[in-house]
Design a protein around this motif. Sequence first.
Motif, PDB file in Angstrom:
ATOM      1  N   LYS A   1      -6.699 -17.100  20.163  1.00 52.98           N
ATOM      2  CA  LYS A   1      -6.387 -16.330  21.357  1.00 52.98           C
ATOM      3  C   LYS A   1      -7.689 -16.013  22.099  1.00 52.98           C
ATOM      4  O   LYS A   1      -8.651 -15.539  21.505  1.00 52.98           O
ATOM      5  N   ASN A   2      -7.699 -16.295  23.376  1.00 49.04           N
ATOM      6  CA  ASN A   2      -8.881 -16.101  24.222  1.00 49.04           C
ATOM      7  C   ASN A   2     -10.086 -16.928  23.749  1.00 49.04           C
ATOM      8  O   ASN A   2     -11.206 -16.706  24.193  1.00 49.04           O
ATOM      9  N   LYS A   3      -9.833 -17.841  22.803  1.00 49.29           N
ATOM     10  CA  LYS A   3     -10.908 -18.695  22.263  1.00 49.29           C
ATOM     11  C   LYS A   3     -12.103 -17.862  21.828  1.00 49.29           C
ATOM     12  O   LYS A   3     -13.264 -18.176  22.111  1.00 49.29           O
ATOM     13  N   LYS A   4     -11.798 -16.806  21.118  1.00 49.07           N
ATOM     14  CA  LYS A   4     -12.783 -15.803  20.733  1.00 49.07           C
ATOM     15  C   LYS A   4     -12.703 -15.571  19.230  1.00 49.07           C
ATOM     16  O   LYS A   4     -11.614 -15.596  18.655  1.00 49.07           O
ATOM     17  N   THR A   5     -13.860 -15.343  18.595  1.00 51.20           N
ATOM     18  CA  THR A   5     -13.861 -15.124  17.147  1.00 51.20           C
ATOM     19  C   THR A   5     -14.975 -14.178  16.707  1.00 51.20           C
ATOM     20  O   THR A   5     -15.984 -14.024  17.395  1.00 51.20           O
ATOM     21  N   HIS A   6     -14.777 -13.539  15.545  1.00 49.90           N
ATOM     22  CA  HIS A   6     -15.875 -12.859  14.860  1.00 49.90           C
ATOM     23  C   HIS A   6     -16.783 -13.921  14.265  1.00 49.90           C
ATOM     24  O   HIS A   6     -16.291 -14.930  13.768  1.00 49.90           O
ATOM     25  N   TRP A   7     -18.089 -13.670  14.241  1.00 53.86           N
ATOM     26  CA  TRP A   7     -18.980 -14.583  13.530  1.00 53.86           C
ATOM     27  C   TRP A   7     -19.314 -13.970  12.171  1.00 53.86           C
ATOM     28  O   TRP A   7     -20.434 -13.538  11.916  1.00 53.86           O
ATOM     29  N   GLU A   8     -18.314 -13.935  11.307  1.00 53.27           N
ATOM     30  CA  GLU A   8     -18.473 -13.254  10.027  1.00 53.27           C
ATOM     31  C   GLU A   8     -19.102 -14.152   8.970  1.00 53.27           C
ATOM     32  O   GLU A   8     -19.184 -15.360   9.139  1.00 53.27           O
ATOM     33  N   GLY A   9     -19.507 -13.534   7.890  1.00 52.30           N
ATOM     34  CA  GLY A   9     -19.942 -14.307   6.728  1.00 52.30           C
ATOM     35  C   GLY A   9     -21.421 -14.632   6.696  1.00 52.30           C
ATOM     36  O   GLY A   9     -21.868 -15.316   5.776  1.00 52.30           O
TER      37      GLY A   9
ATOM     38  N   ASP B   1     -19.897  -6.237   9.505  1.00 53.41           N
ATOM     39  CA  ASP B   1     -19.007  -7.326   9.081  1.00 53.41           C
ATOM     40  C   ASP B   1     -18.037  -6.760   8.056  1.00 53.41           C
ATOM     41  O   ASP B   1     -18.357  -6.620   6.880  1.00 53.41           O
ATOM     42  N   PHE B   2     -16.827  -6.437   8.512  1.00 52.76           N
ATOM     43  CA  PHE B   2     -15.874  -5.772   7.617  1.00 52.76           C
ATOM     44  C   PHE B   2     -15.299  -6.706   6.569  1.00 52.76           C
ATOM     45  O   PHE B   2     -14.647  -6.257   5.638  1.00 52.76           O
ATOM     46  N   PHE B   3     -15.526  -7.976   6.701  1.00 55.10           N
ATOM     47  CA  PHE B   3     -15.103  -8.906   5.650  1.00 55.10           C
ATOM     48  C   PHE B   3     -15.842  -8.609   4.345  1.00 55.10           C
ATOM     49  O   PHE B   3     -15.339  -8.870   3.264  1.00 55.10           O
ATOM     50  N   ALA B   4     -17.035  -8.044   4.484  1.00 58.84           N
ATOM     51  CA  ALA B   4     -17.825  -7.705   3.294  1.00 58.84           C
ATOM     52  C   ALA B   4     -17.186  -6.563   2.504  1.00 58.84           C
ATOM     53  O   ALA B   4     -17.491  -6.370   1.328  1.00 58.84           O
TER      54      ALA B   4
ATOM     55  N   LYS C   1     -12.160  -6.951  -0.679  1.00 56.93           N
ATOM     56  CA  LYS C   1     -12.236  -7.586  -1.998  1.00 56.93           C
ATOM     57  C   LYS C   1     -11.605  -8.973  -2.019  1.00 56.93           C
ATOM     58  O   LYS C   1     -11.989  -9.817  -2.826  1.00 56.93           O
ATOM     59  N   ASP C   2     -10.638  -9.189  -1.166  1.00 61.05           N
ATOM     60  CA  ASP C   2      -9.929 -10.472  -1.174  1.00 61.05           C
ATOM     61  C   ASP C   2     -10.616 -11.527  -0.312  1.00 61.05           C
ATOM     62  O   ASP C   2     -10.193 -12.678  -0.278  1.00 61.05           O
ATOM     63  N   SER C   3     -11.660 -11.112   0.391  1.00 52.84           N
ATOM     64  CA  SER C   3     -12.356 -12.064   1.246  1.00 52.84           C
ATOM     65  C   SER C   3     -13.425 -12.792   0.457  1.00 52.84           C
ATOM     66  O   SER C   3     -14.058 -12.238  -0.440  1.00 52.84           O
ATOM     67  N   LYS C   4     -13.651 -14.035   0.819  1.00 53.27           N
ATOM     68  CA  LYS C   4     -14.732 -14.768   0.149  1.00 53.27           C
ATOM     69  C   LYS C   4     -16.096 -14.243   0.570  1.00 53.27           C
ATOM     70  O   LYS C   4     -17.114 -14.577  -0.022  1.00 53.27           O
TER      71      LYS C   4
END
Length: 159
Positions: free
Chosen positions: A26-34, A78-81, A84-87
């Motif tokens: 959507k909106n060709k937008k992303t988080h740059w996580e990781g 970076d909330f992916f950090a 627990k289920d995120s790589k």
Amino acid sequence: MNTEKKYWLFKTEPGTFGWDHLKLLKNKKTHWEGVRNYQARNNMQAMKKGELGFFYHSVVRPPLIMGIVQVVKEFYPDFFAFDKDSKYYDIRSTPENPRWFMVDVKLYREFSHPITREELKSHSALANMTLLKRGTRLSVMNVTPKEFKFICKLRDVEI
DNA sequence: GCCAACGTTGGC
DNA sequence: GCCAACGTTGGC
């Protein structure tokens, strides 16, 4: 104060997240996580809203610059950090004391055809480009304004 | 604080 | 698949 615009390069493995994935969002937008490297993190910290960066595919043959993305949200945790289920989970990073950060980027321009690493190497104007130096493993790096504009011109892109 | 060992990256 | 280069870890 130096307010000159900076330019960047975002490296990604298209098998994990590539240009085609970005285009479908959507909106060709992303988080740059990781991003889990301090130097790359510091580069993201220096990014200002509106700045541009190349979108580079690594670990494919040939390696390619697919197009340009724009920073639409500056440096934030970076909330992916925290997940627990995120790589990308990292127990050392907490909401109270975050260690890893990200920016948001949005598709800005697609090159009429991608630019191969080989093509970049063929131009002496790019001889000192960080990306082309041996052993560069940074996933988020700086590109000089000269280099950035030179590469855009290769595909008649005005920025 | 040093540095060897290790794991990962990424071009080729 | 190879392997050089790099960043991180952990024993001391």
